[in-house]
Design a protein around this motif. Structure first.
Motif, short mmCIF file in Angstrom:
data_model
loop_
_atom_site.label_atom_id
_atom_site.label_comp_id
_atom_site.label_asym_id
_atom_site.label_seq_id
_atom_site.Cartn_x
_atom_site.Cartn_y
_atom_site.Cartn_z
N VAL B 256 30.22 -4.96 31.17
CA VAL B 256 29.60 -4.41 29.96
C VAL B 256 30.04 -2.97 29.70
O VAL B 256 29.47 -2.28 28.86
CB VAL B 256 28.06 -4.48 30.02
N VAL B 260 26.88 1.59 30.33
CA VAL B 260 25.63 1.01 30.81
C VAL B 260 25.25 1.67 32.14
O VAL B 260 24.11 2.14 32.33
CB VAL B 260 25.74 -0.52 30.97
N PHE B 297 10.75 8.43 21.59
CA PHE B 297 11.71 7.41 22.00
C PHE B 297 11.03 6.04 21.94
O PHE B 297 9.96 5.86 22.50
CB PHE B 297 12.19 7.70 23.41
N PRO B 298 11.64 5.06 21.28
CA PRO B 298 10.99 3.75 21.18
C PRO B 298 11.19 2.94 22.46
O PRO B 298 12.30 2.85 22.97
CB PRO B 298 11.73 3.09 20.01
N LEU B 300 11.30 -0.62 23.78
CA LEU B 300 11.42 -2.00 23.27
C LEU B 300 10.95 -3.00 24.32
O LEU B 300 11.27 -2.86 25.50
CB LEU B 300 12.88 -2.31 22.89
N ILE B 305 13.96 -7.50 21.64
CA ILE B 305 15.17 -6.69 21.42
C ILE B 305 16.09 -7.30 20.36
O ILE B 305 16.52 -6.62 19.42
CB ILE B 305 15.93 -6.47 22.74
N SER B 306 16.37 -8.58 20.50
CA SER B 306 17.33 -9.21 19.60
C SER B 306 16.85 -9.12 18.15
O SER B 306 17.63 -8.79 17.24
CB SER B 306 17.54 -10.67 20.02
N VAL B 309 17.16 -5.53 16.86
CA VAL B 309 18.57 -5.20 16.58
C VAL B 309 19.02 -5.84 15.27
O VAL B 309 19.69 -5.20 14.45
CB VAL B 309 19.47 -5.61 17.77
N ASP B 310 18.61 -7.09 15.05
CA ASP B 310 18.95 -7.76 13.78
C ASP B 310 18.43 -6.94 12.60
O ASP B 310 19.14 -6.72 11.62
CB ASP B 310 18.30 -9.15 13.71
N VAL B 312 17.57 -3.70 12.44
CA VAL B 312 18.21 -2.39 12.27
C VAL B 312 19.62 -2.55 11.71
O VAL B 312 20.04 -1.81 10.82
CB VAL B 312 18.23 -1.60 13.60
N LEU B 313 20.35 -3.54 12.24
CA LEU B 313 21.74 -3.71 11.76
C LEU B 313 21.79 -4.12 10.29
O LEU B 313 22.79 -3.90 9.62
CB LEU B 313 22.47 -4.74 12.63
N ALA B 318 21.70 1.79 8.67
CA ALA B 318 22.76 1.51 9.64
C ALA B 318 23.88 0.67 9.03
O ALA B 318 25.02 0.75 9.46
CB ALA B 318 22.17 0.78 10.85
#
Lengths: 224, 328
Positions: B256, B260, B297-298, B300, B305-306, B309-310, B312-313, B318
């Protein structure tokens, strides 16, 4: 034209635009001390007037306005939009390329014109330029471009002048990179104590892809 | 008690002040803006002290800065011996080990005195490089150059100053590979876009992953350390964190990318800093900027998470929508 004449012309002609025709009309005016002060008076003159002005606490947001337009059988007849206040990524999210530069503008005016058949009256120093209903998106956008040019001619009296920089692609890329890095950090933090599973890998890869797209966009359109 | 410590102690009642006093700010030559006041008030509440504690701290910093000026190497050592209450057992154990050591020190408390103390001890067993911003780009850092020149300016000194330039970085890498110690301050950055964010004392903080990356690349260890003021006078003690080993932490994460592993180490390092500094946050050099920020700071939840992220994207902050450009 003197400052006083400009102020009076805004005041007089907005009344003419709303008074002369009962067709649903959207009026676009610049944010100046005079127009903001007059907003309350205009609302008193026309109690059905809907105002979109993010810096005005009693005004509607673009989303609220669209809900009103959609929910009414008879569309609201009078709408006043301070389009120069629609600068944030939330409100100005249509990328417009002109002379090789990209700037973000609101799509609200074009939607009202093209989809909901509003005529649009745009303030100019010489009076209001009126756009017929159901024009193309390009025509509506061209009208917005001319509106901003007229706003710029107001100089320091245009109180939203400094905020217009946030329409630029450069500024949007900076903001978007910030958002994505914040998101990436939140994801990394949430899984800091665990092995990285496939789902997290996928999420990180998608964020990474979005970051690459931003950098590429800036390189292509901004030359940096 | 030495004169400077006596002076700081006599000003102790200053800590009882509940709000700003412009006369004191003029005396301390640190005029505060309304934003500063707002920010410091948050910090004082967090540290459970009155506003005057900031003035008293600032006075102590002034006293130290003026006392240090003009001191020679020996007088400086005597001063440190007087005020440093640190147990150096941890450092001595680590210094006996082989390999490079990165001592990570935030700009907190009497960090300059702490760095000098640590360098004096570590240089008995290895070369020490003190890494900080180039004075040509970090105004004010000339003071450190001058101080280190007095302390270790001679040709045989095993302590050297390196700056955050390309040549400074190359020297740090070479030094760590050869078992040197590098003292680094990880709570600063030049370019926001090169940073990641971590939760820190109630706000999100932008941090570079550079310390972790440097340690990973050179197979060095990181020893986090915080300088914590002690008592009413000038005293201080260094608080040690657990040793971090980025090289081991990065194993199994190659698929990754290195960010990370470096992020995990950096987050662990700042978690230690937070544990020590949170109750004394007014002693942090960047406290004003930190609490001017409102963003927390959030945290999660793994299961969400997924979906987040969907969202925000897809949001226009963004997603710049460049596939749908209107061309005129």
């Amino acid at each position: 034209m003197t400052a006083a004449t400009k102020r009076d012309s805004i005041k007089i002609e907005i009344e003419e635009v709303f008074a002369t025709d009962s067709a649903p009309t959207v009026v676009l005016v610049p944010s100046t001390p005079e127009t903001l002060a007059n907003t309350t008076r205009w609302s008193q003159t026309w109690p059905d007037l809907l105002v979109v002005a993010p810096i005005h606490v009693e005004a509607l947001t673009p989303q609220q306005l669209l809900e009103r337009v959609r929910s009414n059988v008879t569309p609201p007849a009078r709408i006043l939009i301070f389009s120069d206040q629609l600068v944030s990524a939330l409100h100005a999210n249509v990328p417009l390329e002109q002379a090789g530069r990209i700037e973000y503008v609101s799509g609200l005016e074009a939607v009202l014109n093209a989809r909901y058949a509003y005529r649009i009256a745009v303030w100019t120093p010489e009076g209001f330029e009126v756009q017929n209903p159901c024009e193309t998106v390009e025509v509506a956008m061209g009208m917005l471009i001319r509106y901003f040019a007229h706003c710029r001619s107001l100089g320091e009296r245009w109180i939203m002048r400094d905020q217009q920089t946030s329409r630029s692609l450069r500024e949007r890329v900076v903001q978007a990179r910030r958002e994505l890095r914040f998101l990436e950090s939140a994801v990394l933090y949430s899984c800091r104590a665990n092995p990285i599973d496939e789902c997290t890998q996928d999420v990180l890869a998608r964020i990474g892809e979005a970051q690459k797209c931003l950098i590429e966009a800036r390189r292509v359109y901004d030359g940096v | 008690m030495a004169f400077e410590s006596f002076l700081a102690s006599t000003a102790l009642p200053m800590r009882l002040l509940r709000s700003r006093v412009s006369v004191i700010e003029r005396f301390l030559e640190t005029p505060l803006t309304d934003h500063d006041i707002q920010s410091l008030t948050i910090a004082c509440t967090r540290s459970q002290v009155r506003f005057g504690a900031f003035y008293h701290w600032y006075l102590k910093k002034l006293i130290i800065s003026r006392s240090v000026r003009g001191l020679d190497k020996h007088a400086m050592s005597r001063m440190l011996a007087r005020y440093d209450h640190t147990d150096y057992g941890v450092l001595e154990d680590i210094a006996r080990q082989q390999g490079g050591i990165l001592v990570a020190v935030p700009h907190h408390g009497h960090y300059i005195l702490s760095i000098v103390s640590v360098a004096q001890r570590l240089c008995k067993s290895r070369e020490v490089l003190i890494f900080y911003g180039d004075p040509s780009t970090h105004s004010g850092n000339e003071v450190f150059d001058a101080l280190y020149e007095v302390l270790w300016g001679d040709a045989n000194a095993r302590v050297q100053v390196i700056h955050d330039t390309r040549s400074g970085m190359a020297k740090a890498i070479r030094g760590l590979q050869n078992g040197s110690a590098v003292i680094i301050m990880p709570d600063v950055h030049k370019d926001e876009h090169e940073t990641f964010l971590v939760p820190f004392c109630g706000r999100a903080l932008n941090v570079m992953l550079g310390t972790a990356a440097l340690a990973r690349r050179t197979q060095s260890i990181i020893l986090p350390m915080v300088s914590r003021p002690q008592g009413a006078g000038i005293g201080f003690a260094n608080v040690w964190g657990s040793v971090l080993r980025p090289n081991q932490a990065s194993q199994g994460l190659a698929c990754v990318g290195t960010n990370v592993a470096d992020y995990r180490i950096t987050a662990a390092m700042f978690q230690f800093f937070e544990e020590v500094m949170d109750s004394d946050i007014i002693y942090w050099q960047y406290v004003r900027q930190h609490y001017m920020r409102e963003i927390e700071f959030p945290i999660l939840m793994p299961g969400s998470i997924s979906a987040i992220v969907d969202l925000v994207l897809a949001c226009p902050h963004a997603n710049l929508n460049l596939g749908s450009i209107v061309r005129l």
